[in-house]
Design an enzyme around this catalytic site. Sequence first.
Site, short mmCIF file in Angstrom:
data_model
loop_
_atom_site.label_atom_id
_atom_site.label_comp_id
_atom_site.label_asym_id
_atom_site.label_seq_id
_atom_site.Cartn_x
_atom_site.Cartn_y
_atom_site.Cartn_z
N GLU A 127 38.14 10.57 29.89
CA GLU A 127 39.51 10.79 29.62
C GLU A 127 39.58 10.46 28.22
O GLU A 127 39.10 9.50 27.66
CB GLU A 127 40.60 9.86 30.26
CG GLU A 127 41.78 10.70 30.01
CD GLU A 127 43.07 9.91 30.86
OE1 GLU A 127 43.89 10.62 31.22
OE2 GLU A 127 42.88 8.80 31.03
N GLY A 265 41.45 -0.43 29.87
CA GLY A 265 41.81 -1.61 30.77
C GLY A 265 41.36 -0.95 32.17
O GLY A 265 40.61 -1.89 32.93
N ALA A 266 41.41 0.24 32.54
CA ALA A 266 41.09 1.07 33.62
C ALA A 266 41.23 2.58 33.60
O ALA A 266 41.91 3.02 32.71
CB ALA A 266 41.76 0.46 34.95
N MET A 267 40.88 2.96 34.56
CA MET A 267 40.73 4.68 34.46
C MET A 267 41.08 4.95 35.92
O MET A 267 39.99 4.57 36.92
CB MET A 267 39.44 5.25 33.95
CG MET A 267 39.60 6.61 34.04
SD MET A 267 40.74 7.43 33.12
CE MET A 267 40.89 9.18 33.97
N GLU A 268 41.85 5.90 36.40
CA GLU A 268 42.18 6.30 37.69
C GLU A 268 41.20 7.20 38.59
O GLU A 268 41.86 8.23 39.33
CB GLU A 268 43.57 6.88 37.69
CG GLU A 268 43.83 8.18 37.10
CD GLU A 268 44.16 7.97 35.59
OE1 GLU A 268 44.67 9.02 35.00
OE2 GLU A 268 43.76 7.02 34.90
N ASN A 269 40.01 7.26 38.15
CA ASN A 269 39.20 8.25 38.81
C ASN A 269 39.28 8.34 40.27
O ASN A 269 39.28 7.25 41.11
CB ASN A 269 37.71 7.91 38.53
CG ASN A 269 37.35 7.56 37.04
OD1 ASN A 269 37.83 8.50 36.20
ND2 ASN A 269 36.85 6.70 37.08
N HIS A 299 48.91 0.19 38.80
CA HIS A 299 49.13 1.21 37.92
C HIS A 299 48.06 2.55 38.36
O HIS A 299 48.38 3.55 38.38
CB HIS A 299 48.93 0.74 36.35
CG HIS A 299 49.08 1.97 35.54
ND1 HIS A 299 49.77 1.88 34.43
CD2 HIS A 299 48.19 2.77 35.16
CE1 HIS A 299 49.46 2.91 33.54
NE2 HIS A 299 48.22 3.41 34.15
N GLU A 300 46.75 2.00 38.51
CA GLU A 300 45.69 2.75 38.60
C GLU A 300 46.16 3.57 39.97
O GLU A 300 45.76 4.88 40.19
CB GLU A 300 44.58 2.29 38.39
CG GLU A 300 43.87 1.91 37.21
CD GLU A 300 44.39 2.62 36.03
OE1 GLU A 300 44.14 3.69 35.98
OE2 GLU A 300 44.86 2.16 34.94
#
Length: 828
Positions: A127, A265-269, A299-300
């Site tokens: 992203e 922090g993170a990624m929502e794949n 959140h993710e």
Amino acid sequence: MSTANLTRDETAARSSAITARAYRVELDVLTAPDPDRSDFATTTTLEFDATVDATWIDFIGLSVESVTVNGDSVDVEYDGARIAIRGLRPSNVVTVTAVGEYSRSGEGLHRFHDPVDAQTYLYTQYEPSDARRVFACFEQPDMKAPFTFAVTAPGGWEVVSNRTVATREADDTRQVVEFEPTLPISTYLTAIAAGPYARVDSSWSKGDLTVPLGVLCRASLAQYLDADTIFEVTAQGLDFFAEQFDYPYPWGKYDQVFVPEYNLGAMENPGLVTFTEAYVFRGAATAAQYEGRANTILHEMAHMWFGDLVTMVWWDDLWLKESFADYMGALASAEATEWTDAWVAFANRRKAWAYSQDQLPTTHPIVADIVDLEAAKLNFDGITYAKGASVLKQLVAYVGRDAFFEGARRYFRTHEFGNTTLADLLAELEAASGRDLTVWAKLWLQTSGVSTLTLERRKGKGHEIVQTEPRPHTLAVGCYDFDESGALVLSRRLVVDIEEARTPIELTETPLVLLNDGDLTYAKVRLGGYSIRTVESSLDRIVDPLARGLVWSALWNSTRDGQLEVPRYLEMARTFAPTEPNMALLTSVLANASFAVGHYLPAAERDRWRNRWLESCWDAMSAADPGSGAQLAWARALASAATVDDGRATEIRAVLDGTATVPGLALDPDLRWALWTALAATGRADAADLDAELGRDDTASGRTAHRQALAARPDEQVKAQAWAAAWGDVSLSNDHLDAVIGGFRAGARRDLIAEYDVEYFAAIGEAWATRSIEIARRLVLGLFPAADSLVPVDAWLDANAAAPAALRRLVLEQRDHLARDLHVRRAR
């Protein structure tokens, strides 16, 4: 403009003429463990319909070897970012064979060599637009399609993607893993991770649906992975969202992998969520850290619906996923997990990010005007996340919770696997609530800026709420009084709707009157003079943690706006932080006090306050309950304070070498490095000391911390080497670059680094043109001069009016931060 910087207009034109049908992506990472190989083979077969004769496919890599269009081999037309495709038919099959390059910046396919066991790990991060660094594609969110991935990797590696494995052919040295096709998703949501990851499995069930769960991390970190805690939060979140959204989890499995050198922090794949491995705690962690991790997990997870199932057409509507996920993360934390005070952290920490961003000259509406990818990259900010989430909280108060969630359910059902804009969401919310949201959306989503609310006495009698930048608010006014035990408790609460600049309100003033009680709306609030005097003596008597958090927030906003004297704020921090029981609030106050000392005090007062704050940290750490989170938080604050004052250097060294102890303090590797860096920054530790510590912690984190500590030493040659490495050593990974920059800035030794100010402004243009946007952003932000004058930055801005808009935005924002520092120092 570089052809790598795609614009909104050209991608809209492409999606109107091209319809993606399917992808097959074949990656060969068999040679990844070889540090001398920077390349990997990538082959993509794209199926798509077209109404035009020609288009382009996006790819950024080392080379494009061949292109086949509908079975015919064609000449390669490649400019380093785009592959021209001609002779298209109504239906097409195009195959691109290319060579990609492993990333060291966290963009694309990132490769990491673990110094502990010499193992190699890969993971992807895309992203907003880095899938094209791994495979040829139509790199824009509104061209969704199913993806089939096939990965050739070393034998014995764990290889994971968005979907479950369809086939695996393996021997001792190699394996070919093919995954089931995904449901239609955007390119930026596809993901691969490969390496000898340690894995723990579980599952979650509801009704007839069972979802396999996995948690993965590097093998050398597996001893620290608290998978059971992560699975518990994951199951609580899936239960919550299944009930609230009334739409079954659609992505099959749910893997969560913690990866090194991560930019986010993170990624929502979907099906393969990636997290920074900072969430795998190598030592003691505070309740605030566990709460923050739980919030990120949720959140993710919310993105599986908001963002993955339904995706924005273009990055203007990035908020359609990020604002919702930020709101849902806090809501699910508060209502489905042990972190029932999650809204306290949101009100005090997340909204502080939004308030700060919204006061910059580059602020923008929640629904932003994003003309190209460079602008999109910089819009992952406090407006899109925290302000948007705050406004959604206000929207829930405005339309009612039931209507809000019914609108969300309609939105998912109507637009599943599709792309949307603001109008699509408003249509569903209006249908569910029966309210016209046109004016509300214009005032809250399509304008920028933050209102400030003040309670003032009216001429004659009564009070009125005064707001700058009038907007409609549904808010509460809390009147707090002392009870028989001396605690400050809510005695009366009024819920009011305001729209105008001045709104009359009838109330009897109590020792503390708190506007926006309950934190229903998005606005800065000022405490009246009487209320400030009350909290100045009795802040610790406020029983409700959310009210206490709102008071801390009001005090901090008044300080950074130059309305409350900095020493007055610092005295309240010194008095009340040692007894603050909420770890999220304590962590926030400690960070704010440290920032105020370093940025908002005049030079003549700075040294005295540095020492006072250092002593406060030492005393509070020593007095805290042994082994408590508060003790750990104060120890970390001590390490920060000790980088600019060596008044406790002897005691810190004694703790580090074991000749003295702080009862109960968990002296884990990260805290040890923070303390050694403080000693190095003040000239109280040398290279031999730091090398010895590396011998204790020769891990990836240890090597990064060692690099920062070495660069922190107050020596002209050391600073010169760090400066040269930051700008010139392209082999530095993203984390190692941060370490060099952090060390260069450590100690706030302007006497050693001010000479580089001129070089900074001469270097940023070339860095922006030649480095990836992630690396260039770190250089521009991290090395911006903390000068006592705006003249150099204004001169650069005047001379570089034609510089890329994203670069100018960063410089303008840094200028504003510096201008605020200078303003607050003068506001005596």
